[in-house]
Design a protein around this motif. Structure first.
Motif, PDB file in Angstrom:
ATOM      1  N   PRO A 131      14.671 -14.126   1.018  1.00 29.53           N
ATOM      2  CA  PRO A 131      13.682 -14.465  -0.006  1.00 29.53           C
ATOM      3  C   PRO A 131      12.560 -15.285   0.606  1.00 29.53           C
ATOM      4  CG  PRO A 131      15.591 -15.899  -0.193  1.00 29.53           C
ATOM      5  CD  PRO A 131      15.924 -14.891   0.866  1.00 29.53           C
ATOM      6  N   ILE A 132      11.377 -15.237  -0.004  1.00 26.51           N
ATOM      7  CA  ILE A 132      10.227 -15.947   0.570  1.00 26.51           C
ATOM      8  C   ILE A 132       9.551 -16.824  -0.479  1.00 26.51           C
ATOM      9  CG2 ILE A 132       9.795 -14.126   2.270  1.00 26.51           C
ATOM     10  CD1 ILE A 132       7.391 -13.280   0.497  1.00 26.51           C
ATOM     11  N   ILE A 133       9.001 -17.922  -0.024  1.00 24.99           N
ATOM     12  CA  ILE A 133       8.086 -18.748  -0.817  1.00 24.99           C
ATOM     13  C   ILE A 133       6.816 -18.891   0.006  1.00 24.99           C
ATOM     14  CG2 ILE A 133       7.676 -20.985  -1.890  1.00 24.99           C
ATOM     15  CD1 ILE A 133      10.638 -21.284  -2.341  1.00 24.99           C
ATOM     16  N   CYS A 134       5.681 -18.452  -0.533  1.00 26.81           N
ATOM     17  CA  CYS A 134       4.403 -18.465   0.180  1.00 26.81           C
ATOM     18  C   CYS A 134       3.480 -19.530  -0.400  1.00 26.81           C
ATOM     19  CB  CYS A 134       3.711 -17.108   0.056  1.00 26.81           C
ATOM     20  SG  CYS A 134       4.588 -15.751   0.839  1.00 26.81           S
ATOM     21  N   PHE A 135       2.704 -20.138   0.475  1.00 27.68           N
ATOM     22  CA  PHE A 135       1.709 -21.134   0.081  1.00 27.68           C
ATOM     23  C   PHE A 135       0.320 -20.669   0.496  1.00 27.68           C
ATOM     24  CE2 PHE A 135       5.682 -23.292   0.227  1.00 27.68           C
ATOM     25  CZ  PHE A 135       5.615 -24.278  -0.748  1.00 27.68           C
ATOM     26  N   TYR A 136      -0.671 -21.035  -0.274  1.00 28.63           N
ATOM     27  CA  TYR A 136      -2.063 -20.765   0.055  1.00 28.63           C
ATOM     28  C   TYR A 136      -2.813 -22.095   0.025  1.00 28.63           C
ATOM     29  CZ  TYR A 136      -6.862 -19.057  -0.254  1.00 28.63           C
ATOM     30  OH  TYR A 136      -8.188 -18.827  -0.020  1.00 28.63           O
ATOM     31  N   LYS A 137      -3.301 -22.502   1.198  1.00 28.97           N
ATOM     32  CA  LYS A 137      -3.980 -23.796   1.331  1.00 28.97           C
ATOM     33  C   LYS A 137      -3.139 -24.935   0.751  1.00 28.97           C
ATOM     34  CE  LYS A 137      -8.682 -21.929   1.463  1.00 28.97           C
ATOM     35  NZ  LYS A 137     -10.025 -21.894   0.828  1.00 28.97           N
ATOM     36  N   SER A 188      24.844  -2.386  -0.875  1.00 28.99           N
ATOM     37  CA  SER A 188      23.557  -2.464  -1.572  1.00 28.99           C
ATOM     38  C   SER A 188      23.671  -3.138  -2.932  1.00 28.99           C
ATOM     39  CB  SER A 188      22.982  -1.049  -1.748  1.00 28.99           C
ATOM     40  OG  SER A 188      23.880  -0.230  -2.463  1.00 28.99           O
ATOM     41  N   ASP A 189      24.800  -3.764  -3.229  1.00 19.18           N
ATOM     42  CA  ASP A 189      24.992  -4.382  -4.544  1.00 19.18           C
ATOM     43  C   ASP A 189      24.518  -5.829  -4.511  1.00 19.18           C
ATOM     44  OD1 ASP A 189      26.457  -2.182  -6.000  1.00 19.18           O
ATOM     45  OD2 ASP A 189      27.689  -2.388  -4.218  1.00 19.18           O
ATOM     46  N   THR A 190      23.199  -5.974  -4.507  1.00 16.46           N
ATOM     47  CA  THR A 190      22.547  -7.273  -4.350  1.00 16.46           C
ATOM     48  C   THR A 190      21.555  -7.473  -5.494  1.00 16.46           C
ATOM     49  OG1 THR A 190      22.774  -7.110  -1.955  1.00 16.46           O
ATOM     50  CG2 THR A 190      21.157  -8.684  -2.775  1.00 16.46           C
ATOM     51  N   THR A 191      21.338  -8.725  -5.854  1.00 17.22           N
ATOM     52  CA  THR A 191      20.395  -9.077  -6.917  1.00 17.22           C
ATOM     53  C   THR A 191      19.401 -10.103  -6.389  1.00 17.22           C
ATOM     54  OG1 THR A 191      22.076  -8.716  -8.619  1.00 17.22           O
ATOM     55  CG2 THR A 191      20.184 -10.065  -9.225  1.00 17.22           C
ATOM     56  N   HIS A 192      18.141  -9.948  -6.763  1.00 17.60           N
ATOM     57  CA  HIS A 192      17.151 -10.980  -6.429  1.00 17.60           C
ATOM     58  C   HIS A 192      16.423 -11.414  -7.688  1.00 17.60           C
ATOM     59  CE1 HIS A 192      14.223 -13.345  -4.276  1.00 17.60           C
ATOM     60  NE2 HIS A 192      13.359 -12.913  -5.178  1.00 17.60           N
ATOM     61  N   LEU A 193      16.110 -12.705  -7.765  1.00 13.02           N
ATOM     62  CA  LEU A 193      15.250 -13.201  -8.838  1.00 13.02           C
ATOM     63  C   LEU A 193      14.275 -14.227  -8.280  1.00 13.02           C
ATOM     64  CD1 LEU A 193      16.236 -16.287  -9.952  1.00 13.02           C
ATOM     65  CD2 LEU A 193      18.209 -14.913 -10.616  1.00 13.02           C
ATOM     66  N   SER A 194      13.066 -14.232  -8.837  1.00 11.67           N
ATOM     67  CA  SER A 194      12.008 -15.161  -8.441  1.00 11.67           C
ATOM     68  C   SER A 194      11.543 -15.926  -9.666  1.00 11.67           C
ATOM     69  CB  SER A 194      10.823 -14.383  -7.846  1.00 11.67           C
ATOM     70  OG  SER A 194      11.200 -13.670  -6.694  1.00 11.67           O
ATOM     71  N   VAL A 195      11.428 -17.250  -9.551  1.00 11.92           N
ATOM     72  CA  VAL A 195      11.092 -18.096 -10.698  1.00 11.92           C
ATOM     73  C   VAL A 195      10.068 -19.149 -10.295  1.00 11.92           C
ATOM     74  CG1 VAL A 195      11.996 -19.625 -12.494  1.00 11.92           C
ATOM     75  CG2 VAL A 195      13.467 -17.832 -11.551  1.00 11.92           C
ATOM     76  N   MET A 196       9.097 -19.410 -11.163  1.00  9.30           N
ATOM     77  CA  MET A 196       8.166 -20.536 -11.015  1.00  9.30           C
ATOM     78  C   MET A 196       8.004 -21.223 -12.359  1.00  9.30           C
ATOM     79  SD  MET A 196       4.866 -19.376  -8.789  1.00  9.30           S
ATOM     80  CE  MET A 196       4.954 -18.855  -7.091  1.00  9.30           C
ATOM     81  N   ASP A 197       7.623 -22.501 -12.322  1.00 10.04           N
ATOM     82  CA  ASP A 197       7.259 -23.162 -13.570  1.00 10.04           C
ATOM     83  C   ASP A 197       5.947 -23.931 -13.393  1.00 10.04           C
ATOM     84  OD1 ASP A 197       7.767 -25.602 -12.331  1.00 10.04           O
ATOM     85  OD2 ASP A 197       9.658 -25.948 -13.356  1.00 10.04           O
ATOM     86  N   ASN A 198       5.444 -24.485 -14.485  1.00  7.24           N
ATOM     87  CA  ASN A 198       4.136 -25.145 -14.430  1.00  7.24           C
ATOM     88  C   ASN A 198       4.210 -26.559 -13.864  1.00  7.24           C
ATOM     89  OD1 ASN A 198       5.328 -26.496 -16.514  1.00  7.24           O
ATOM     90  ND2 ASN A 198       3.948 -25.728 -18.115  1.00  7.24           N
ATOM     91  N   GLN A 199       5.395 -26.967 -13.425  1.00  2.42           N
ATOM     92  CA  GLN A 199       5.547 -28.266 -12.762  1.00  2.42           C
ATOM     93  C   GLN A 199       5.508 -28.139 -11.240  1.00  2.42           C
ATOM     94  OE1 GLN A 199       5.752 -31.076 -14.745  1.00  2.42           O
ATOM     95  NE2 GLN A 199       5.352 -29.545 -16.337  1.00  2.42           N
ATOM     96  N   GLY A 200       5.333 -26.911 -10.761  1.00  2.00           N
ATOM     97  CA  GLY A 200       5.287 -26.699  -9.315  1.00  2.00           C
ATOM     98  C   GLY A 200       6.622 -26.408  -8.678  1.00  2.00           C
ATOM     99  N   ASN A 201       7.658 -26.149  -9.488  1.00  2.00           N
ATOM    100  CA  ASN A 201       8.970 -25.791  -8.950  1.00  2.00           C
ATOM    101  C   ASN A 201       9.037 -24.283  -8.712  1.00  2.00           C
ATOM    102  OD1 ASN A 201      10.243 -28.472  -9.230  1.00  2.00           O
ATOM    103  ND2 ASN A 201       9.899 -28.098 -11.409  1.00  2.00           N
ATOM    104  N   ALA A 202       9.781 -23.893  -7.705  1.00  2.00           N
ATOM    105  CA  ALA A 202       9.909 -22.472  -7.374  1.00  2.00           C
ATOM    106  C   ALA A 202      11.293 -22.184  -6.818  1.00  2.00           C
ATOM    107  CB  ALA A 202       8.851 -22.059  -6.360  1.00  2.00           C
ATOM    108  N   ILE A 203      11.855 -21.051  -7.224  1.00  2.00           N
ATOM    109  CA  ILE A 203      13.162 -20.615  -6.729  1.00  2.00           C
ATOM    110  C   ILE A 203      13.081 -19.131  -6.393  1.00  2.00           C
ATOM    111  CG2 ILE A 203      15.573 -20.172  -7.314  1.00  2.00           C
ATOM    112  CD1 ILE A 203      15.472 -22.580  -9.168  1.00  2.00           C
ATOM    113  N   GLY A 204      13.546 -18.770  -5.207  1.00  2.00           N
ATOM    114  CA  GLY A 204      13.752 -17.373  -4.851  1.00  2.00           C
ATOM    115  C   GLY A 204      15.183 -17.242  -4.393  1.00  2.00           C
ATOM    116  N   ILE A 205      15.973 -16.438  -5.061  1.00  2.00           N
ATOM    117  CA  ILE A 205      17.399 -16.354  -4.729  1.00  2.00           C
ATOM    118  C   ILE A 205      17.834 -14.896  -4.625  1.00  2.00           C
ATOM    119  CG2 ILE A 205      18.045 -16.607  -7.168  1.00  2.00           C
ATOM    120  CD1 ILE A 205      20.609 -18.015  -6.198  1.00  2.00           C
ATOM    121  N   THR A 206      18.450 -14.570  -3.507  1.00  2.00           N
ATOM    122  CA  THR A 206      18.997 -13.240  -3.271  1.00  2.00           C
ATOM    123  C   THR A 206      20.497 -13.393  -3.088  1.00  2.00           C
ATOM    124  OG1 THR A 206      16.964 -12.728  -2.054  1.00  2.00           O
ATOM    125  CG2 THR A 206      18.754 -11.134  -1.912  1.00  2.00           C
ATOM    126  N   GLN A 207      21.260 -12.793  -3.970  1.00  2.00           N
ATOM    127  CA  GLN A 207      22.714 -12.954  -3.962  1.00  2.00           C
ATOM    128  C   GLN A 207      23.403 -11.601  -3.966  1.00  2.00           C
ATOM    129  OE1 GLN A 207      24.997 -15.924  -4.303  1.00  2.00           O
ATOM    130  NE2 GLN A 207      23.204 -16.619  -3.185  1.00  2.00           N
TER     131      GLN A 207
END
Length: 278
Positions: free
Chosen positions: A160-166, A92-111
């Motif tokens: 990890p997930i990245i979701c889009f709407y329309k 169970s020794d896992t880390t997750h982080l979710s990041v977005m910026d105003n340029q439309g970049n996105a990162i979801g990382i589970t390590q």
């Protein structure tokens, strides 16, 4: 385990959203069996390939026809044709982080570094520890799917997930929790999308998980007694957990508002974590 998460959602798609959200005891049984069937179909699964053939075909695994067949196979009681023991690691020794910026970049990382402090070796000057994922391989049985061999891959649970709407970037999310990651994320998405809950509410909603062997881990005090009694009566091995259990993962998510330029980030309370913006 992204395929496992997607297969779970495909199975659940075959029932009305109202049934899944109304907290009827039978709905929890259906969801628990969906977890078991999806987890058994994990592509890299640690079961004897002579008994449970491995699944190399992603198209079959993620097809709506296959999911519908699995959904239709759910019975009124726990399915005895599935394994009745668990072979999955419990790290169970896992880390997750979710990041977005105003340029439309996105990162979801589970390590994960597996055990605490991983291999107990740090990268000089870089500030991170090396993992010890070789501990998840099999060393004694050459017929085992995870036997240590060239190009061998150990069991992995990250989803990890990245979701889009329309077609627009909407949300990045993920969770630690070993084999419970896919069930954590599927419940979170169901509460948000089918239940129309705010992100902060969806991630702290009462949670449970069912292993492929039928052990049902559940935040007991947050579910009605009749639900617990029913689930035990249909054959589950009950693993009663405390409210907001550390064991059942912790969603960390960031959402891009669709009507303005703002972001919304939340880290839930089951484990440590925080949201921040720059």
């Amino acid at each position: 385990a992204g395929r496992t998460l997607l297969l779970t959602l495909q199975i659940l798609k075959n029932l009305p959203a109202r049934f899944l959200l109304e907290r009827d005891p039978k709905s929890f049984h259906f969801i628990a069996e969906a977890f078991r069937k999806a987890l058994l179909n994990h592509k890299e699964r640690p079961f004897d390939p002579n008994v449970y053939p491995q699944l190399p075909d992603d198209k079959k695994l993620l097809s709506s026809i296959y999911a519908k067949r699995l959904s239709a196979s759910i019975r009124d009681v726990i399915d005895p044709d599935l394994p009745l023991h668990d072979l999955y690691p419990a790290q169970s020794d896992t880390t997750h982080l979710s990041v977005m910026d105003n340029q439309g970049n996105a990162i979801g990382i589970t390590q994960s570094i597996e055990l605490v402090y991983g291999s107990k070796v740090a990268a000089a000057g870089l500030g991170f520890l090396y993992n010890n994922y070789m501990s998840s391989l099999e060393f004694k049985d050459p017929s085992h799917p995870y036997y240590l061999r060239p190009n061998a891959r150990p069991w992995s649970s990250v989803a990890p997930i990245i979701c889009f709407y329309k077609d627009k970037l909407w949300m990045v999310a993920g969770s630690p929790g070993s084999e419970r990651i896919f069930s954590t994320m599927s419940q979170f998405l169901t509460h948000m999308i089918d239940g129309d809950m705010p992100m902060s509410t969806a991630m702290i909603h009462p949670r449970f998980h069912c292993s492929v062997g039928g052990t049902l881990s559940i935040e007991a005090d947050r579910f009605p007694v009749e639900v617990l009694d029913y689930l035990q009566s249909v054959g589950y091995k009950m693993d009663l957990r405390e409210p907001y259990s550390f064991y059942l993962g912790a969603v960390h998510a960031v959402l891009k508002c669709q009507t303005n330029e703002l972001f919304h980030g939340v880290a839930e309370i089951r484990r440590d974590g925080f949201a921040a913006g720059l």
